[in-house]
Scaffold this motif. Structure first.
Motif, PDB file in Angstrom:
ATOM      1  N   PRO A   1      -6.961  -8.941   5.756  1.00 54.53           N
ATOM      2  CA  PRO A   1      -7.045  -8.413   7.126  1.00 54.53           C
ATOM      3  C   PRO A   1      -5.715  -7.848   7.623  1.00 54.53           C
ATOM      4  O   PRO A   1      -5.677  -6.737   8.172  1.00 54.53           O
ATOM      5  N   ASP A   2      -4.620  -8.552   7.417  1.00 50.88           N
ATOM      6  CA  ASP A   2      -3.341  -8.050   7.933  1.00 50.88           C
ATOM      7  C   ASP A   2      -2.885  -6.786   7.202  1.00 50.88           C
ATOM      8  O   ASP A   2      -2.258  -5.928   7.816  1.00 50.88           O
ATOM      9  N   HIS A   3      -3.247  -6.639   5.946  1.00 58.11           N
ATOM     10  CA  HIS A   3      -2.952  -5.387   5.253  1.00 58.11           C
ATOM     11  C   HIS A   3      -3.700  -4.251   5.939  1.00 58.11           C
ATOM     12  O   HIS A   3      -3.123  -3.196   6.237  1.00 58.11           O
TER      13      HIS A   3
ATOM     14  N   ALA B   1       0.831  -1.204   0.000  1.00 58.32           N
ATOM     15  CA  ALA B   1       0.000   0.000   0.000  1.00 58.32           C
ATOM     16  C   ALA B   1       0.863   1.250   0.000  1.00 58.32           C
ATOM     17  O   ALA B   1       1.763   1.393   0.816  1.00 58.32           O
ATOM     18  N   ARG B   2       0.616   2.122  -0.923  1.00 56.99           N
ATOM     19  CA  ARG B   2       1.383   3.336  -1.091  1.00 56.99           C
ATOM     20  C   ARG B   2       0.514   4.466  -0.537  1.00 56.99           C
ATOM     21  O   ARG B   2      -0.238   5.095  -1.244  1.00 56.99           O
TER      22      ARG B   2
ATOM     23  N   ASP C   1      -1.897   9.696  16.049  1.00 56.11           N
ATOM     24  CA  ASP C   1      -2.930  10.099  16.977  1.00 56.11           C
ATOM     25  C   ASP C   1      -4.199  10.609  16.298  1.00 56.11           C
ATOM     26  O   ASP C   1      -5.044  11.229  16.940  1.00 56.11           O
ATOM     27  N   GLN C   2      -4.279  10.345  15.009  1.00 55.36           N
ATOM     28  CA  GLN C   2      -5.487  10.788  14.322  1.00 55.36           C
ATOM     29  C   GLN C   2      -6.479   9.636  14.278  1.00 55.36           C
ATOM     30  O   GLN C   2      -6.117   8.477  14.401  1.00 55.36           O
ATOM     31  N   ASN C   3      -7.734   9.960  14.132  1.00 54.12           N
ATOM     32  CA  ASN C   3      -8.739   8.934  13.972  1.00 54.12           C
ATOM     33  C   ASN C   3      -8.688   8.423  12.518  1.00 54.12           C
ATOM     34  O   ASN C   3      -8.217   9.133  11.630  1.00 54.12           O
ATOM     35  N   VAL C   4      -9.099   7.199  12.268  1.00 54.20           N
ATOM     36  CA  VAL C   4      -9.136   6.659  10.914  1.00 54.20           C
ATOM     37  C   VAL C   4     -10.473   5.964  10.696  1.00 54.20           C
ATOM     38  O   VAL C   4     -10.992   5.312  11.611  1.00 54.20           O
TER      39      VAL C   4
ATOM     40  N   HIS D   1      -0.239   2.165  11.014  1.00 51.83           N
ATOM     41  CA  HIS D   1       0.578   3.218  10.458  1.00 51.83           C
ATOM     42  C   HIS D   1      -0.110   4.583  10.565  1.00 51.83           C
ATOM     43  O   HIS D   1       0.459   5.558  11.037  1.00 51.83           O
ATOM     44  N   LEU D   2      -1.346   4.637  10.133  1.00 54.18           N
ATOM     45  CA  LEU D   2      -2.068   5.910  10.145  1.00 54.18           C
ATOM     46  C   LEU D   2      -2.427   6.337  11.554  1.00 54.18           C
ATOM     47  O   LEU D   2      -2.426   7.524  11.893  1.00 54.18           O
TER      48      LEU D   2
END
Ligand SMILES: Nc1ncnc2c1ncn2[C@@H]1O[C@H](COP(=O)(O)O)[C@@H](O)[C@H]1O
Ligand SMILES: Nc1ncnc2c1ncn2[C@@H]1O[C@H](COP(=O)(O)O)[C@@H](O)[C@H]1O
Ligand SMILES: Nc1ncnc2c1ncn2[C@@H]1O[C@H](COP(=O)(O)O)[C@@H](O)[C@H]1O
Ligand SMILES: Nc1ncnc2c1ncn2[C@@H]1O[C@H](COP(=O)(O)O)[C@@H](O)[C@H]1O
Ligand SMILES: [Mg+2]
Ligand SMILES: [Mg+2]
Ligand SMILES: [Mg+2]
Ligand SMILES: [Mg+2]
Ligand SMILES: [Mg+2]
Ligand SMILES: [Mg+2]
Ligand SMILES: [Mg+2]
Ligand SMILES: [Mg+2]
Lengths: 218, 218, 218, 218, 218, 218, 218, 218
Positions: E26-28, E3-4, E40-43, E35-36
């Motif tokens: 799932p692991d991706h 994933a880029r 400390d940001q929400n995703v 990473h994101l």
């Protein structure tokens, strides 16, 4: 012997003969009209282009051609003889041609017809202000191309049977009426039957079958 | 507040409330049923899968689930109260599920219903031998998947309004009912209205609207 | 060298050469006709528009152009030489053009052909009264646009192989013959093979292959 | 009364009864089989899934279920009784299931059947090396999914009637057999009739009608 | 390196990162979330099935999975920070899942959202009684499956931009949302933009872009 | 005799044998693998589901099954033997499975393969930053579902032949890859050839044919 | 400023400029041609109708219009400068126009082109007798409308890359080239890339990219 | 009484009246224009063919007909009155007609409009060099036929709302704009709303609704 006229259909189905002119040779149409017209009955021809109409009119002095509806009548329409009103509505002015085919067919079959044009759902108040006209009808025909939605809205407002006619008016993702057809078939309002795209004739025939059934019981 | 029940629709359109269950959460359906059932009226739920039905039946001891039609009734059907017969025909035995949805809906709406199954056009004499049953009906519903043609044949035989229901029964170039739908929309026989593929409910609703209109004039 | 004539096909498949003219330049057609006509054999050209036909007729004094079928023959048809009748039926008078292409092709290939026009299923008695004509045929070709249903009804009545030709005659949800094509492919009646929309030539070729097979064993 | 058996069809069309099992309830199938089996005749059921087959086999000790073809026979097949070979060809090994349905149907109808599998056009020499087998057949059935092209190639090689069966084997732009269907309908080779996608039964029925017609004249 | 991540998109387009989970291992998904989430940001993760969600929730104790919307949030939603209301409407209760994806996305992007459910056009008064709620919004999202018509009706009533989301809820000739999509694209009311079928995320993103543009000028 | 192995194809087309496993019975696959594997050559099986793979692996101790690509190899891959790089790009991480089928096929055929994943056009800078990788390749394969656009952008940037593979990844109006397929076929950039939806194998085969052609001249 | 000429594309992609004339105003085309022609380079315009061509020819005395290909060249073609043959094959004579567009484009781009017309699969021996011509080519372009099958057959015979161009030549269920397109995408033969329907230009561009790649290594 | 003018729509939706001329009779259009023009306001008519335009211009000396856009204005355009720029981009020069309809509509509604033509993704640098123009707009309209991809690329570059207009420019598998429509609906870039194929008017209306909303808050 290119046409095997179905003289018994009137007896069987109670409907006057209507000629589907599209794809027929002019002289075939003329000979069918002559044959049917002999019995002093009126005859309706649908889906007739102006060029062919002109050729035909030359043989029948009393015949009338309606350019908008692309229909021909052998003789002028008589007054309605069957009680019970049919209301024909359109969403846009561009749906008028199909509405006119329905109007002519219904009148030809002896019915009393009201009309209500250009009441598309993008201006819903135009429709809501016409409640009375809807209440007076036994059956309502809704003709719409770009706003197939009109059939759902009407179907949710009235208790009468509603006949929806999708038209090929539109462009792009309208796909010659497919969008309107699908929209009408998927409506959540119940009490709605759909006919073929642009089939004003078919809508009027179904309306006629319903109204005649009602009349028969009076 | 997930469901904005349309209590006025019965008044406006004269039709009893019917719940479209597909895509609704079980508890939503239960709470709608509870709410509507309070007024001691019967309620019909359509397009309900067996698993969800089981969850719901646990809350309503008198409810009945019809596996073939995939419909639920809160209470048993009462005797027909509206005069005027509706005839439901199918082309094949595999069209029975849709016919059963139409039958339940029509009976739930108070109508008297006759049935005539497995009269596909590939054996046309089966149909021609049943003239009497057709003559006794005010409206005829034709349910057909692989033989959409049945609607044309019936439409050419009778004077009553015909409601055609294409079914998704078939395979290959049937495209989940598209072939039957197109075939029914293109018929030359007049007096035919089409509803959505597999929409037994919609066919019965339209039949009901027509029959109630007839009754109203008696 | 734009056309690689397949002189062996007649040997391989037993069929006379037929030129598909649509999309070919007039002078290409003329030079092919000249080449093939040299051997004193008759040649059939199909899907030829009237304008191009006129250009071609100027080079071949004995050639005949059939406007309805849009076909050209280098020389007049000879009497049928192969025993075994082919029956060509149409549902509507508007399907005549395709039926005519089939008729010309079959006659050109040496067959004896009967016709039965305008026997659509919306008036099923017209068909049932023609049992004898069907019984006399070895193969039956059914040509229908708005009433693809006709193929099913015929297929359920006879033991002969039936070849169904959907036509592009219709409008709206007919989609240039798709409705008829799907309807014919989905029929429950067995013993039916379908050819391309408007392919009267293909239907006659298949009928010819079948009849020649029968003849060969006599 | 859910099934209106068409006992006369055998008389009318000369074909043995075959039950289309898809969409029918197991007990309906059992009762139809019992009824038909009484007259000591064999019965074929098509489009029967393994689960339902198991339920049915429990009632008929002599019945056989063919998992590949998804067909059931009430009794074992007897030896062919009708002269004239039918050849069934497939393009890929994945088209075998449909070919097997055709094989069973043809054998059940009394025919002598040859087979030629995995002769797709991507390796055209495999086909060209089998000329003899083709020459011995009265009719050739071509079953192909990803290589609908096979029907054209065969049609251009032989003089016998060819019956093309598109299969739903493929992926992506195959659209469940639509690609093969369209490819077969558009072939330039003549003498080819097409049946519905995956319709091995229909192909065998048509082949049977043709071969019986040939036999009748011998 | 499967994933880029496009870290600059937030800068370029002003939008928070949203992960499209359908079709990802799932692991991706877990490693992208890790990473994101570090910053400390929400995703937000969309189109995540319950099975995969369960695997993922095991790694993120604060994450929340919304079964109806099939979405996952790494952390709870914070209060709206951007002024200007977005109104989300649905035609039927069965369109709730898509509306919920839109609601979550809009709230995740910092917006204040109102909702109005089950106001289909088959009962138009339910809609007309909610004028005030519409007037208070800067943008209106209309979610509808069987009643794509709702978008036209709303578009004709308000001056705000309207975003129409067709849903795949329906059956038969609904063709997985195609009917609603076409209906929405063909509407006569202007000021309507359409997003992909079932794309609640996309509708909220567009609403967000519009509202942030308005805010920017305040 | 269910499979007519095309041993000459390798000679004719220069390509190693690849088995299309979808729709084949497990024992058929096993016997084909045994037969081909005898000659000590490696064999690739594509479109093999995990359940069938497990049955097969039990017979071949050295075989490897790649779950993502759904492919099986009889023996481990050897080092690339043919000079000239093939670059495989994907637009989204969800397109990885198809890219992996292409990767395995290309490597199995002896090629040297580079990869570049997740460079969708919605974040065009990710692509522009990878110029070098593109420059090093002889052929570029672009795999994309929701962003078929990637093929046009790449095609406009490079002079190498580009092979576009639409994938079925997407939803709604994606129609199982149709949207990506059409988008790729309509691109204005030249030098692009398209293969079937999800056909990673086909893309690699074409890439291989091109690279071997280049090599042959070195 | 209506046209933003992409002067760098030649540098980037190695391809000469080609103007897509369909939908452009005549004076726009003239001014683009003037601008590009100044640098003494030749220019190719595709999809140019004869009426517009006439207007344009009046401004460019050396320009040539090819009616069959509907293409215009500013100056006569020069001799091929790039080694490596491209073979263009057609299935029918009616596919010549598209083949001619491919031929002109390839020659304009400096290539050496062989042709082989009218080798449809319905007469497979015509193809098999031309082995030598195929062997001499670096790339083969197969142009076919009614016989999309030709691409599979050729793909199974040769080791060169094959570029398949479906044409819109056909009728009925051909759906303006869709049938040929699907047939070509689904072929089992590998090493085939497909371009848009009727896109002779695109096929030649891809062939050119491949041949130039081969040349570059020589 | 054929047209029920919706005078309140301007009040309700804030939009000036625009007449959809396609399918309307010339005298109907004239009488509507007269009626609306009386109030000294300007009127826009869209989708008007040149022949009808000429008839109409004879009645309105100040009216202007734009051949490219196929639109008519009763009076010349006034200077923009609403702050906030709308940027209209096209992928190819052949998309200019639709862009012009959007331009006229936006200007007629009082907006300030920038344009950027011929920046298709096959030459992505042409787009990247125009960053400033994009930054200055409040809303961006992207018009594209063969390169629907342009909408994704722009959507991924900017934070403004993007309105995508697929055009019917293209051929073959473009299917009159369907390819561009699907491509635009499936983009991964967010913040994009799509309007009907060729609907420049609708795009401008939506842009106007957004810009007026922004302005209202200033
Ligand atoms: N506009 C129309 N659309 C569809 N069916 C029609 C139309 N006009 C007439 N028909 C039907 O076509 C029948 C006559 O068809 P034909 O025998 O071909 O003249 C009539 O009896 C009607 O049932
Ligand atoms: N439900 C959704 N539908 C369409 N696009 C989405 C959805 N959720 C996320 N996206 C887009 O997909 C991008 C991420 O794609 P990916 O890199 O595959 O995770 C996001 O930035 C969004 O633009
Ligand atoms: N994934 C795939 N998609 C399309 N064609 C394939 C694929 N895998 C293998 N093939 C082709 O199918 C041929 C084998 O088909 P079969 O004889 O049915 O095993 C191979 O030689 C390839 O040309
Ligand atoms: N017949 C054609 N079909 C598809 N694309 C073409 C064709 N002719 C030219 N093109 C492409 O269109 C580009 C020019 O487009 P335009 O800028 O609109 O003139 C060329 O550089 C080619 O990439
Ligand atoms: Mg209006
Ligand atoms: Mg039956
Ligand atoms: Mg008739
Ligand atoms: Mg094989
Ligand atoms: Mg509701
Ligand atoms: Mg991504
Ligand atoms: Mg030829
Ligand atoms: Mg350009």
């Amino acid at each position: 012997d290119f046409a095997r006229l179905d003289h018994h259909r009137a007896l069987r189905t109670g409907q006057a003969e209507v000629i589907f002119c599209q794809g027929k040779q002019p002289d075939h149409i003329i000979s069918i009209l002559k044959h049917l017209g002999e019995k002093d009955q009126n005859v309706l021809g649908t889906r007739l282009d102006p060029q062919t109409a002109e050729l035909i009119l030359a043989h029948f002095p009393d015949a009338i051609y309606d350019r908008l509806a692309r229909c021909l009548l052998l003789r002028p329409l008589s007054e309605p003889t069957i009680p019970g009103k049919i209301l024909i509505m359109t969403a846009g002015t561009a749906d008028l041609a199909v509405a006119q085919e329905a109007w002519l067919t219904a009148r030809y079959m002896g019915h009393d017809v009201d009309t209500l044009f250009d009441v598309g759902v993008a201006g819903i108040h135009r429709l809501l202000g016409q409640r009375e006209l809807m209440d007076q009808a036994e059956v309502i025909i809704v003709v719409a191309g770009m706003e197939g939605a009109l059939a759902s809205v009407v179907g949710g407002l009235v208790e009468q049977p509603v006949i929806a006619v999708p038209t090929s008016v539109g462009y792009g993702a309208h796909f010659q009426g497919l969008a309107a057809l699908l929209s009408m078939l998927n409506t959540c309002a119940s009490g709605i039957g759909v006919v073929n795209i642009d089939n004003g004739f078919g809508a009027a025939s179904l309306a006629s079958a319903i109204v005649r059934r009602i009349t028969r019981h009076q």
